[in-house]
Enzyme design. Structure first.
Site, PDB file in Angstrom:
ATOM      1  CD  GLU A 161      -1.853  -2.328   1.195  1.00 31.70           C
ATOM      2  OE1 GLU A 161      -0.708  -2.658   1.553  1.00 31.70           O
ATOM      3  OE2 GLU A 161      -2.751  -3.118   0.933  1.00 31.70           O
ATOM      4  CG  HIS A 218     -10.273  -6.458   7.845  1.00 33.18           C
ATOM      5  ND1 HIS A 218      -9.498  -7.285   8.592  1.00 33.18           N
ATOM      6  CD2 HIS A 218      -9.829  -6.569   6.581  1.00 33.18           C
ATOM      7  CE1 HIS A 218      -8.628  -7.895   7.818  1.00 33.18           C
ATOM      8  NE2 HIS A 218      -8.799  -7.486   6.589  1.00 33.18           N
TER       9      HIS A 218
END
Lengths: 401, 475
Positions: free
Chosen positions: A134, A203
């Protein structure tokens, strides 16, 4: 009746501050009502709220750009993820420098189908699948943006963008400033975040609270198909680095949106329901919880004014201020944690700017300061629930807080 | 050995099964795959191939296509020999036998030399300026002038440069003036950065040199992103990014190399392996046991003894990683201007024509301290520094080559050094006198236009300033 309106039109009380879109990019009116699933069907609409609705509608009509509200048949029904995709597709067709970078965005079509079909239409290079890193593909997006492309970086989950914090903070946020304005970074960083259904702590992050402090970034949160498409388009056209927060549980929300092109204003909040008793400020998924609570509140005779703030950085103090001036009470309902979230900053901004209009302290309902647990009952207890909102509003209106 | 003769002789299957070897199981499975469950037909198909050798079979996993082997052999961590280092001139500036001198005519060579000398002069004067308190911070390129200038000379002005922070020579070559350098270091209102960054964090949109950002290696993915854009536009240009031996340890290095290779992006990764990352020597940056070297270092006072006493060499640098990513790579003597020029020219050609990344590891030495916040005598000997500053000076080495071609003389040297010194001091004095940026530039460029909250903050600040003595802030 949930009427998604524009900022309050001229002539409504004394405006303290100029509207958010003065001198900014021209945006078409955001005055299109939410239809379909989002209508709050109160059994008894108070005369007051009916009058408010019609005046809000008139205010909208005055702007002259709103489509005809009575013909509900125009437009097309769409799910939120598809509305995002539509906005992205329109911008990619309009401007050849727009490209998408992320994991599984290409032929797989994206983990939440936001980029479905785009690789087939625009090619593998403009919809680029990346290896898993990322920080680096965000950096890549920044480098590409500095050299003339308009990149849309997708984080598969917002939480993963914590890995990209270095690039987002030190480079996306800073380089326009530290280069003396020589290099601009027209990047859009987007992805699903928020507390989902038993996705586990890693998450279920609310990155808006971590990034809100970074200077140079703009942040917006979408909550309906209508504003999702409009904000996506606006974010892509903006020359600033914009983070667009989507919510993992809202992708299948359905709504009828206009066929004709529209772009929303990034800095503008959305008046969801005009009212006079209390101002409720909210965004993203909590908007729908607030609307759910509003059903009950209206039945019990309360008249909340609901504003979806949409713009998390900077806040639309024009809309918010005018509302507080009218109601004198404000409740913030957010999904961020109590400590250091959007609510914390918004409370400070309200106290700084609208102290004189407040009857009591600005209230805030936030998530617990815990990592989000997996077990469903615990998870539900971590975030704000509609029943809590009802209780809080009643307390506020009865002067008990 | 083992079952191979049995197989070739078409031994009955029971022999193979009874042996219980893995190979027989593999054999029978693969036969089943190809020929279904008809074992007899499978056997026949396999055994009928006269040249059949199990070793010829290829593994066809999605992750790799490789030949099969029955010899278990670990790959050694080091190749038998270190990757050789390409050079053209020896340490005294003489062309080595068999060298292929690149096309560098006298005007290009002299221009390169001028830039190197100006860079050296600027570095020494501004370093002193920091010591005198005239600027707050400085960082030199001493020892890497040839690498800076020669690599820049091999690029075109359309190639986009993403530097780390020790590449001022690249910017100087491209045309950044001494005034522009000085303005940035003094963070005055004339600087392109509008006084927002520390000294030496230069940036020039006009010269395609992207503003330096302090965190290490963040520019590597930027370069890949820029190369991605160039690839889409099919431009005759590449992205070039510089970093040090330390920077190669960052995660961004790994991902940028990987991305560039997978994407086939036209980017040059130039590693300035100068032996130190602040105080961390290369042998601690990548593999290598430091203790033995340290002992050797401590035991000796002669730098030559230290150089020879290398019980445990560091791992073979950065260049070997190129192959790991599927990238063309080369190791070059970074202190040899001609070798750097030639290697970078060739790498650029490859990158632009074939749209592929190239890794160039330029071996050099950081003569100066890491920055003005560092005293490198704490972790290396004065003799070592002096050796590299004098005997191994890349500028002197290039000058010797120029002189051997009769393109340079002692008089030229004296004149250039004097002129450079004067110009730098003049630029410094001018920059020092200029005003610092006004308050009106504190809030601009955070966004494209000023949002309300910043307008309010500015108004509050101005109010504070107006009520306080003028020393608080300028207009």
């Amino acid at each position: 009746m949930a009427a998604a309106g524009a900022a309050l039109a001229p002539g409504i009380e004394n405006r303290l501050l100029s509207p958010p879109n003065a001198g900014r990019i021209r945006c078409s009116s955001s005055a299109v009502p939410a239809r379909g699933a989002l209508v709050v069907r109160g059994a008894a609409l108070s005369e007051e709220s009916r009058k408010n609705r019609s005046s809000a509608l008139k205010a909208v009509a005055v702007k002259g750009e709103a489509p005809n509200l009575t013909t509900a048949k125009s437009g097309h029904e769409i799910l939120l993820f598809d509305a995002l995709r539509e906005g992205l597709e329109e911008e990619m067709a309009r401007d050849p420098t727009v490209c998408v970078i992320g994991e599984d965005v290409g032929h797989y079509g994206g983990s939440y189908k936001v980029t479905k079909g785009l690789a087939e239409k625009f090619g593998d290079l403009r919809v680029l699948d990346t290896p898993i890193c990322e920080n680096s593909f965000t950096g890549m997006g920044i480098g590409a943006a500095m050299t003339g492309l308009r990149t849309v970086v997708e984080g598969m989950n917002m939480g993963f963008l914590l890995l990209a914090y270095n690039q987002i903070s030190n480079n996306a946020g800073m380089l326009h400033y530290t280069s003396g304005g020589q290099f601009k970074i027209p990047i859009v960083i987007r992805g699903p975040g928020g507390v989902g259904k038993q996705l586990g702590a890693e998450h279920s992050q609310r990155l808006e609270s971590y990034f809100q402090s970074v200077p140079g970034l703009q942040m917006v949160a979408c909550s309906t198909p209508y504003n999702a498409k409009g904000l996506m388009k606006a974010a892509i056209r903006s020359d600033n680095p914009v983070i667009l927060y989507e919510h993992v549980l809202l992708y299948n929300l359905k709504e009828r949106i206009p066929d004709e092109e529209y772009v929303l204003c990034l800095e503008e909040a959305e008046l969801v329901r005009p009212g006079k008793d209390v101002t409720i400020l909210t965004y993203s998924r909590m908007r729908h919880f607030v609307l759910q609570a509003a059903k009950t509140l209206v039945e019990r005779g309360y008249d909340p004014e609901i504003i979806d703030i949409r713009s998390l950085k900077p806040f639309d103090l024009f809309t918010i201020g005018n509302s507080i001036k009218k109601t004198h009470k404000v409740l913030i309902v957010e999904e961020c944690m109590r400590t250091g979230g959007i609510g914390a900053s918004l409370r400070a901004a309200i106290v700084d700017n609208f102290w004189d209009f407040l009857d009591g302290r600005p209230e805030c309902l936030s998530s617990q300061d815990v990592p989000t647990p997996y077990a469903a009952t615990l998870e539900d207890a971590t975030v704000v629930q509609p029943a809590q909102i009802v209780v809080k509003v009643e307390q506020m209106c009865q002067g008990l807080v | 050995m083992g079952l191979l003769p049995l197989l070739l002789r078409g031994a009955p299957k029971r022999f193979l099964r009874a042996s219980g070897s893995y190979r027989s199981l593999y054999e029978s499975n693969s036969r089943r795959r190809r020929h279904g469950t008809d074992a007899a037909a499978a056997d026949q198909a396999v055994n009928s191939r006269a040249d059949h050798r199990p070793d010829d079979q290829m593994l066809d996993f999605p992750g790799a296509k490789a030949a099969f082997t029955s010899r278990m052999e670990f790959i050694s961590p080091n190749a038998a020999e270190a990757v050789p280092c390409f050079r053209i001139l020896d340490d005294l500036g003489r062309a080595l036998d068999g060298s292929d001198i690149p096309e560098v005519d006298s005007s290009l060579a002299v221009k390169m030399y001028h830039t190197m000398v100006r860079l050296q002069t600027f570095d020494s004067i501004f370093y002193e300026a920091q010591r005198q308190g005239r600027i707050s911070f400085y960082l030199t390129n001493i020892g890497e002038e040839a690498l800076n200038v020669a690599s820049a000379a091999a690029l075109t002005k359309d190639d986009v440069v993403f530097p780390q922070y020790r590449e001022h020579g690249v910017l100087m070559w491209r045309g950044f003036t001494l005034d522009e350098f000085a303005n940035q270091c003094f963070s005055n209102e004339a600087g392109h950065g509008k006084g927002r960054q520390m000294p030496i964090h230069y940036g020039s949109e006009k010269l395609n040199y992207f503003t330096i950002s302090s965190p290490i290696a963040t520019q590597l993915p930027h370069a890949v992103g820029a190369a991605y854009g160039l690839k889409m536009d099919r431009k005759n240009a590449c992205a070039v990014t510089y970093f040090g031996d330390g920077g190669s340890s960052e995660g961004d290095f790994h991902a940028a190399c990987n991305f560039a290779a997978v994407l086939e992006a036209p980017v040059l990764f130039v590693c300035r392996n100068n032996g130190y990352a602040i105080s961390t020597p290369a042998c601690e940056q990548y593999k290598g046991k430091h203790s033995i070297q340290l002992l050797a270092f401590v035991l000796t006072t002669s730098q030559y003894f230290f150089l020879f006493l290398n019980f445990d060499a560091p791992g073979d640098g950065i260049v070997v990683r190129g192959r790991g990513y599927g990238m063309t790579s080369i190791r070059v003597d970074g202190n040899d201007a001609l070798a750097v020029f030639k290697a970078v020219s060739a790498a650029r050609k490859l990158a632009v024509e074939q749209s592929k990344p190239v890794l160039i590891e330029a071996m050099t030495y950081r003569v100066g301290h890491h920055s003005t916040s560092d005293d490198s005598t704490k972790y290396r000997s004065g003799e070592e520094i002096a050796h590299w500053r004098s005997v191994r000076d890349p500028v002197l080495r290039f000058r010797r080559w120029l002189e051997s071609n009769a393109w340079w003389s002692v008089e030229d040297e004296k004149e250039l050094r004097g002129a450079a010194r004067k110009e730098v001091i003049s630029a410094m004095n001018q920059a020092e006198k200029k005003n610092k940026p006004p308050l009106s530039e504190l809030f601009t460029d955070v966004y494209d236009t000023l949002p309300r909250n910043l307008l309010e903050q500015e108004a509050t600040l101005r109010d504070t300033v107006s009520k306080n003595p003028p020393s608080l802030a300028p207009h």
